[in-house]
Write an enzyme that holds these catalytic residues in place. Structure first.
Site, PDB file in Angstrom:
ATOM      1  N   GLU A   1      -9.876  -7.539   8.327  1.00  0.00           N
ATOM      2  CA  GLU A   1      -9.431  -6.745   7.783  1.00  0.00           C
ATOM      3  C   GLU A   1      -9.104  -5.308   7.723  1.00  0.00           C
ATOM      4  OE1 GLU A   1     -13.647  -7.154   5.188  1.00  0.00           O
ATOM      5  OE2 GLU A   1     -13.769  -5.548   7.158  1.00  0.00           O
TER       6      GLU A   1
ATOM      7  N   GLU B   1     -16.218 -15.724   6.646  1.00  0.00           N
ATOM      8  CA  GLU B   1     -17.359 -15.564   6.750  1.00  0.00           C
ATOM      9  C   GLU B   1     -17.986 -15.606   5.003  1.00  0.00           C
ATOM     10  OE1 GLU B   1     -17.369 -10.983   6.562  1.00  0.00           O
ATOM     11  OE2 GLU B   1     -15.582 -11.280   8.482  1.00  0.00           O
TER      12      GLU B   1
HETATM   13  C1  GAL Z   1     -16.754  -8.082   6.455  1.00  0.00           C
HETATM   14  C2  GAL Z   1     -16.909  -7.739   7.921  1.00  0.00           C
HETATM   15  C3  GAL Z   1     -17.626  -7.667   8.470  1.00  0.00           C
HETATM   16  C4  GAL Z   1     -18.898  -7.042   8.428  1.00  0.00           C
HETATM   17  C5  GAL Z   1     -19.351  -8.105   6.558  1.00  0.00           C
HETATM   18  C6  GAL Z   1     -20.514  -7.265   6.107  1.00  0.00           C
HETATM   19  O1  GAL Z   1     -16.165  -7.622   5.313  1.00  0.00           O
HETATM   20  O2  GAL Z   1     -15.287  -8.697   8.161  1.00  0.00           O
HETATM   21  O3  GAL Z   1     -16.643  -7.102   9.727  1.00  0.00           O
HETATM   22  O4  GAL Z   1     -18.734  -6.103   7.982  1.00  0.00           O
HETATM   23  O5  GAL Z   1     -18.384  -8.115   6.084  1.00  0.00           O
HETATM   24  O6  GAL Z   1     -22.199  -7.430   6.501  1.00  0.00           O
HETATM   25 MG    MG Z   2     -14.791  -4.063   8.253  1.00  0.00          MG
END
Ligand code: GAL
Ligand code: MG
Length: 999
Positions: free
Chosen positions: A436, A507
């Site tokens: 990010e 993710e």
């Molecule tokens: C994503 C990020 C993670 C965490 C997650 C929310 O966008 O990469 O580090 O913040 O969201 O829990």
């Molecule tokens: Mg982040």
């Protein structure tokens, strides 16, 4: 002190060039033990340091690092550690937002400083050696002095900093002083979603090296297409011409190859290994490469394996694999970001036991010993550069740093330091450019540098998602990475022939609170398309900090609990396991969904099932299949375990020798379970990898209860209608349209009027939809009765029809219903309710009845899914059966209280006191049951589990349906099939007071 901390041109002073991680040992055996203390050339500097915390660097006294400075009055601090969990500075959890004004590269003038001083002895044996100090991790930057002299400066929190300290060291006693600052320009690119910790948080140690020694080692390998031959090439860098001897040993310790070379600063040693035993996550076979030179021996673990992307498919050793991953942070409920080795092992063992084969090191390189463990336990690792500047997005421009040439070096250095340290680990299968941080030229520079240094691993970076509108020039990135895309989105990508890169969900299925509820939806699609390489659930663990409430109750704290501003509340409580590593039910779901074995019914009338081996490299002969038949939840039959033998990616027919009747009043279930036959490093023999359950095709005969129904007496007085039978008396309130009393033999079964209910305590995944729910008054719906009348009455039964609506103040009613209540002489109450929901409303949290049962109602027996909670979209890990639980066991504790503990697919349930006196519920269709000592309102109100006040009475919900849980806290909206959004529906349920021991 020079202000390096806001100078983008100075990222270090006198720091050694980054190199591969190793510890020089004196003997091979000591090296093999992995115990660094067994090396005569290693000396830890962990331990007690004198420490002084200054809330601003401006107050640091000049010369604090001098040998003569008296530090005896300073605090004691154990190193490694994080200040904030040791009582210094401020615990703060912030996700995207910077904790200070966004004005890169400048950080607040009031920049907290931690001063560290310790003395240490240098052994006589180190005379003539070169001496180095290694800091494995210091957040965020530090200045180093030895014996009063300035040695150097470094920033970059999660990669090592090494200094040659020979010129400053004397035999005997020495003094080291370190000033650590909380913030530096590097903090702008360490904006990971975390508690913000500072200090020397990883190990510090000294190394003694020969005058001429190996500096760097890069073990490269090229495997032939069939992986039968490896060309192994060890590239070395030395301080000066040096003779080295190398020895490759297999796992048994037999020498596979031996060689010698003279390395003049740069050189290599190359040899062939025929038919190497390959490394993969399922069988992490490791060779050991010992490199001898002078007094030293270095040990590198070697795993022969090939990572490649061919025809858009991600492959290991030529085989298409699916990455079944989790995102793992360094997180400890007491120590913060300081992670002891046993804690790492605990994580890895738990992951193995739950079928996880991949870890994304989110969002920075971990302790080097963690990588050794991943090599040995068998995990595919995505190593991620310590780089995130998410906060610039909220400050206005996501790409401002990656696009800014002043930051190029800072970006690049983070790729270099990661790759140089970690390049020899077989577990690492991809490099990630960080998280990010937008996408533009500084990222491209990182990728180009990596490709120039290591061609053996693809590059991953999620910032290339076109939705972020970074540079469209993404050739240097090898995989198409996404976060939280919906199943439909990834399927569209997979189907699109113009997309040629494999897709990786770095993710997905945000595991916050009660969830994730969509795992199977993802995996059905991932299995369907070779282009989809899998993904990593966000995230492995909750990050709660172990704390005590004012009255001494222990709890796990989250953002804001320490008065921290800005904070992101409980967004750090989003793991598959609790801070104490207790698995949440989401982890049990994940285990079953990603299981490496699939069990399907073939012909259940003959006991034929199909077992598909989804391991990529392992024959199923290490597994066996146990089975049992249950009749209405009662064990009926089981037999010898069945041996499995399917080759990877193939199926095996299995025939189970059971006999079942062709017809019965009962239901028959077959449950099969795949278990390991042998002990492994992470589980004992008998460990269940996954299970399958099937209802058997037995024609169901309907019960014909030719029971004679006793007479009833109906009396009305005022609004109250009393319905009395042989052993019961119920009272219906005709004005309010509900039962207010239900008894058997004089015993009260309810404490307050029965209610229709649509509210549930919002889960974390309801955090968005709950606003629409509340806007429409779902949280405050009350019943209005339009009419309530007796529509039928016989000697043995009475029927009451109630027309009603449910609505919240301000708004038009949410739904209208016609309820038909019937009581017969057995004491049974049956409800049939027809509901019409107002058009254009968002889906309902649930619809059902709420009953409050008296104190002492502690037992729940049911036939349905268990033993743990289940929802329409979260029920892969539960089995149909008969369960006997306490009300407290029905409860699933979430750190932020929310809807929990419902049981989907219930056929009947008895909720009673311990003597079995209570109510039996049965439906014409399966329903969801929920029994707790909390109301939805109690759970809604509490922000932490310790705030909940357990009620004496038991609140029971009988739901026609309850909407699924999904993963919308960060992921896509709840998928449509899991919403209760029917506009018209009918719910039927029977409620019977019973003494179950007599039934
Ligand atoms: C994503 C990020 C993670 C965490 C997650 C929310 O966008 O990469 O580090 O913040 O969201 O829990
Ligand atoms: Mg982040």
């Amino acid at each position: 002190m020079t202000r390096y901390w806001e100078d983008l041109k100075i990222l270090q002073v006198n720091r050694e060039a980054p190199r591969a991680y190793y510890i020089p040992y004196g003997e091979a055996e000591a090296a093999l033990s992995g115990k660094r203390g067994r090396s005569p050339y290693y000396q830890t500097l962990n331990g007690r340091w004198k420490f002084q915390y200054q809330s601003s660097v401006k107050d640091v006294e000049n010369g604090f690092y001098d040998v003569a400075t008296d530090v005896s009055a300073w605090d004691d601090l154990t190193v490694p550690s994080c200040w904030q969990v040791k009582g210094y500075d401020q615990l703060q959890y912030t996700n995207v937002n910077y904790p200070f004004p966004c004005d890169p590269p400048f950080v607040p003038n009031e920049n907290p400083a931690g001063l560290y001083v310790r003395e240490f002895n240098i052994s006589e044996n180190w005379k003539g050696k070169e001496k180095y100090v290694v800091f494995e991790g210091v957040n965020s930057c530090f200045y180093l002095w030895i014996n009063g002299e300035f040695v150097g400066y470094s920033q970059g929190s999660r990669v090592p900093a090494e200094f040659n300290i020979s010129p400053y060291i004397q035999s005997g006693k020495n003094r080291m002083a370190v000033m650590v600052l909380k913030w530096c320009d590097g903090t702008y690119i360490e904006d990971q979603d975390l508690w913000r910790f500072s200090g020397i948080f990883r190990d510090v140690y000294l190394l003694a090296r020969d005058q001429n020694h190996i500096v760097d080692v890069f073990n490269k390998q090229e495997l032939s297409d069939d992986c039968q031959k490896a060309v192994f090439r060890c590239e070395l860098q030395t301080t000066s011409p040096l003779e080295i001897n190398a020895q490759l040993r297999n796992a048994k310790g037999d020498v596979v190859h031996e060689g010698k070379a003279m390395i003049d600063r740069k050189g290599s040693l190359e040899f062939e290994v025929l038919e190497p035993v390959l490394w993969n996550a399922e069988n992490p076979y490791l060779y050991s490469l010992y490199i001898y030179s002078g007094d030293e021996v270095l040990l590198f673990k070697v795993g022969f394996r090939k990572v490649e992307i061919k025809d858009g498919v991600f492959r290991i050793n030529g085989t298409a694999v699916k990455l079944k991953g989790v995102n793992r942070h360094d997180s400890h409920p007491v120590l913060g970001q300081t992670i002891p080795i046993n804690h790492m092992i605990k994580d890895l063992v738990l992951m193995k036991r739950h079928n996880v084969n991949t870890i994304r090191a989110s969002h920075y390189p971990n302790d080097p010993r963690f990588l050794d463990l991943c090599n040995a336990y068998g995990f595919y690792l995505i190593d991620e550069a310590d780089l995130e500047c998410h906060g610039v997005l909220h400050a206005g421009d996501y790409h401002m740093l990656t696009r800014n040439p002043d930051w190029e070096h800072a970006f690049l250095e983070r790729a270099i330091r990661m790759v140089e340290r970690d390049k020899n680990h077989p577990s690492i299968v991809m490099w990630s450019l960080g998280n990010e941080s937008g996408y533009d030229m500084n990222h491209m520079a990182m990728a180009r540098w990596i490709k120039g240094r290591d061609t053996s691993r693809p590059i991953h970076y999620e910032g290339v998602d076109p939705r972020h509108k970074g540079s469209p020039n993404t050739e240097v990135i090898d995989v198409e990475s996404r976060m939280y895309s919906s199943p439909a989105y990834i399927e569209n990508y997979a189907k699109d022939e113009n997309s040629t890169k494999p897709m990786f969900l770095c993710e997905y299925s945000h595991a916050m609170g009660n969830g994730p509820g969509d795992l199977k939806d993802y995996w059905d699609i991932i299995y369907k398309y070779p282009k989809l390489m899998g993904g990593c659930v966000w995230e492995w663990s909750d990050h709660g900090i172990k704390t005590q409430s004012a009255n001494g109750t222990q709890y796990f704290a989250y953002g804001g609990d320490f008065g921290d501003q800005p904070n992101d509340g409980n967004f750090c409580i989003d793991g598959l396991v609790g801070p104490d590593r207790k698995p949440h039910t989401g982890l049990l779901e994940l285990k079953q969904v990603i299981a490496p074995i699939r069990i399907e019914a073939e012909d259940l009338s003959k006991g034929a099932i199909t077992v598909t081996n989804l391991f990529d490299f392992t024959i199923l002969s290490h597994m066996e299949l146990t089975w049992k038949i249950e009749k209405d939840g009662q064990l009926m039959d089981q037999g010898e375990p069945i041996q499995l033998h399917a080759l990877p990616h193939t199926a095996q027919q299995v025939s189970i020798p059971y006999a079942i009747p062709s017809q019965s009043h009962s239901r028959y279930f077959l449950t099969v379970s795949c278990r390991s036959k042998w002990d492994t490093r992470w589980a004992e023999a008998g460990h269940e990898i996954c299970f399958g359950q099937f209802e058997l095709p037995v024609h169901r005969l309907q019960e014909h209860k030719a029971q004679s129904i006793p007479a009833i007496h109906v009396n009305s007085s005022g609004h109250q209608l009393s319905i009395e039978g042989f052993d019961f008396k119920h009272i219906f309130d005709m004005y309010n349209g509900v039962f207010i009393k239900v008894t058997k033999h004089g015993l009260d079964m309810i404490d307050s009027p029965v209610k229709f209910n649509i509210w549930r305590a919002p889960t974390d995944n309801d955090r968005k939809i709950k606003h629409s729910w509340m806007e429409e008054g779902y949280d405050r719906a009350t019943m209005h009765v339009y009419s309530s009348e007796i529509t039928n009455q016989t000697d043995t039964s009475v029927e009451i029809e109630v027309k009603f609506s449910l609505g919240g103040y301000i708004k038009i009613p949410i739904l209208h219903g016609v309820a038909l209540w019937k009581v017969d002489g057995t004491g049974e109450i049956s409800l049939q309710v027809d509901i019409t929901v107002r058009e254009s409303l968002v889906f309902l949290p649930r619809f059902g009845l709420q009953l409050t049962m008296p104190q002492g109602t502690e037992e729940v027996e049911y036939f349905g899914l268990g033993p743990h909670e289940s929802y329409i979209d979260k029920r892969q890990s539960v089995k149909k059966g008969k369960y006997l639980l306490t009300v407290d066991e029905m409860f699933e504790n979430y750190i932020m209280p929310q809807e929990n503990g419902s049981r989907y697919g219930t056929e009947w349930a008895i909720v009673s006191n311990e003597q079995g006196m209570g109510l039996k519920f049965s439906g014409s269709d399966d329903f969801s049951i929920h029994a707790a000592h909390y109301t939805p309102e109690d759970l809604t109100r509490a922000a932490h589990d310790y705030e909940l006040v357990r009620r004496q009475e038991t609140i029971v919900h009988l739901d026609y349906k309850i909407s699924g849980v999904g993963s919308n806290s960060c992921g896509p909206e709840l998928l449509e099939p899991y919403r209760l959004d029917e506009k018209e529906f009918k719910f039927e349920i029977r409620i019977k007071p019973i003494f179950k021991e007599d039934e």
